[in-house]
Scaffold this motif. Structure first.
Motif, mmCIF file in Angstrom:
data_model
loop_
_atom_site.group_PDB
_atom_site.id
_atom_site.type_symbol
_atom_site.label_atom_id
_atom_site.label_comp_id
_atom_site.label_asym_id
_atom_site.label_seq_id
_atom_site.Cartn_x
_atom_site.Cartn_y
_atom_site.Cartn_z
ATOM 1 N N GLY A 34 3.861 30.787 -25.360
ATOM 2 C CA GLY A 34 4.150 29.389 -25.961
ATOM 3 C C GLY A 34 5.498 28.952 -25.548
ATOM 4 N N CYS A 35 5.617 28.017 -24.870
ATOM 5 C CA CYS A 35 7.278 27.829 -24.584
ATOM 6 C C CYS A 35 7.254 26.162 -24.453
ATOM 7 C CB CYS A 35 7.897 28.216 -23.418
ATOM 8 S SG CYS A 35 6.795 27.825 -22.031
ATOM 9 N N ALA A 49 5.710 21.164 -23.186
ATOM 10 C CA ALA A 49 5.378 22.322 -23.667
ATOM 11 C C ALA A 49 4.071 22.985 -23.043
ATOM 12 C CB ALA A 49 4.881 22.145 -25.219
ATOM 13 N N LEU A 50 4.349 24.212 -22.939
ATOM 14 C CA LEU A 50 3.124 25.124 -22.186
ATOM 15 C C LEU A 50 2.696 26.335 -23.417
ATOM 16 C CD1 LEU A 50 1.569 25.605 -19.411
ATOM 17 C CD2 LEU A 50 3.419 27.109 -19.201
ATOM 18 N N ILE A 51 1.133 26.298 -23.301
ATOM 19 C CA ILE A 51 0.699 27.089 -24.265
ATOM 20 C C ILE A 51 -0.467 27.591 -23.297
ATOM 21 C CG2 ILE A 51 -0.688 27.429 -26.270
ATOM 22 C CD1 ILE A 51 0.346 24.663 -27.330
ATOM 23 N N THR A 52 -0.413 28.938 -23.352
ATOM 24 C CA THR A 52 -1.407 29.736 -22.473
ATOM 25 C C THR A 52 -1.835 30.801 -23.515
ATOM 26 O OG1 THR A 52 -0.139 29.361 -20.455
ATOM 27 C CG2 THR A 52 -1.710 31.153 -20.320
ATOM 28 N N ARG A 53 -3.295 31.106 -23.310
ATOM 29 C CA ARG A 53 -3.829 32.223 -23.832
ATOM 30 C C ARG A 53 -4.617 33.001 -22.902
ATOM 31 N NH1 ARG A 53 -8.017 29.462 -28.139
ATOM 32 N NH2 ARG A 53 -8.983 28.028 -26.834
ATOM 33 N N LYS A 54 -4.835 34.479 -23.186
ATOM 34 C CA LYS A 54 -5.582 35.122 -22.147
ATOM 35 C C LYS A 54 -6.924 35.506 -22.832
ATOM 36 C CE LYS A 54 -5.182 39.331 -19.297
ATOM 37 N NZ LYS A 54 -4.259 40.414 -19.041
ATOM 38 N N SER A 55 -7.980 35.431 -22.117
ATOM 39 C CA SER A 55 -9.358 35.840 -22.620
ATOM 40 C C SER A 55 -9.580 37.267 -22.722
ATOM 41 C CB SER A 55 -10.307 35.245 -21.600
ATOM 42 O OG SER A 55 -11.767 35.587 -21.998
#
Length: 109
Positions: A34-35, A49-55
């Motif tokens: 998250g940044c 903003a960029l939000i990334t989550r890994k499966s």
């Protein structure tokens, strides 16, 4: 649940809490990023903003988790959301807001 189990990395550790009806007492562990950044320009400021989550499905190193698994899940699949907003000028109705969501995985072509 108020979370997506596909992204919960500690589901196995939280299962005793869930069986006891205490799931809210155990946090959901995510892997991701998250940044955010505000950029000033001549006309004002733009916030990003960029939000990334890994499966949790088919995880691993790039060369050991490539391709598709038995249920057509891509290796190292990520879900990312990009948010862009421009604060409203004083006396206006509000902010201009944009959101874009995408998923990607490691599938050799």
């Amino acid at each position: 649940t108020d979370y997506d189990p596909e992204y919960c990395w500690n589901q196995w550790l939280a299962s005793p809490f869930e069986r006891a009806g205490l799931r809210p007492c155990c946090v959901v562990l995510l892997q991701g990023l998250g940044c955010s950044k505000t950029i000033s320009c001549a006309g004002g400021a733009i916030s990003l903003a960029l939000i990334t989550r890994k499966s949790i499905a088919n995880p691993g190193t790039r060369y050991n988790a490539r391709g598709l698994n038995d249920i057509a899940g891509a290796g190292n699949e990520l879900e990312s959301e990009q948010l862009v907003w421009v604060p409203g000028a004083p006396g206006t109705a509000g902010e201009t807001f944009s959101s874009h969501l995408w998923r990607r995985g490691t599938v050799p072509v």
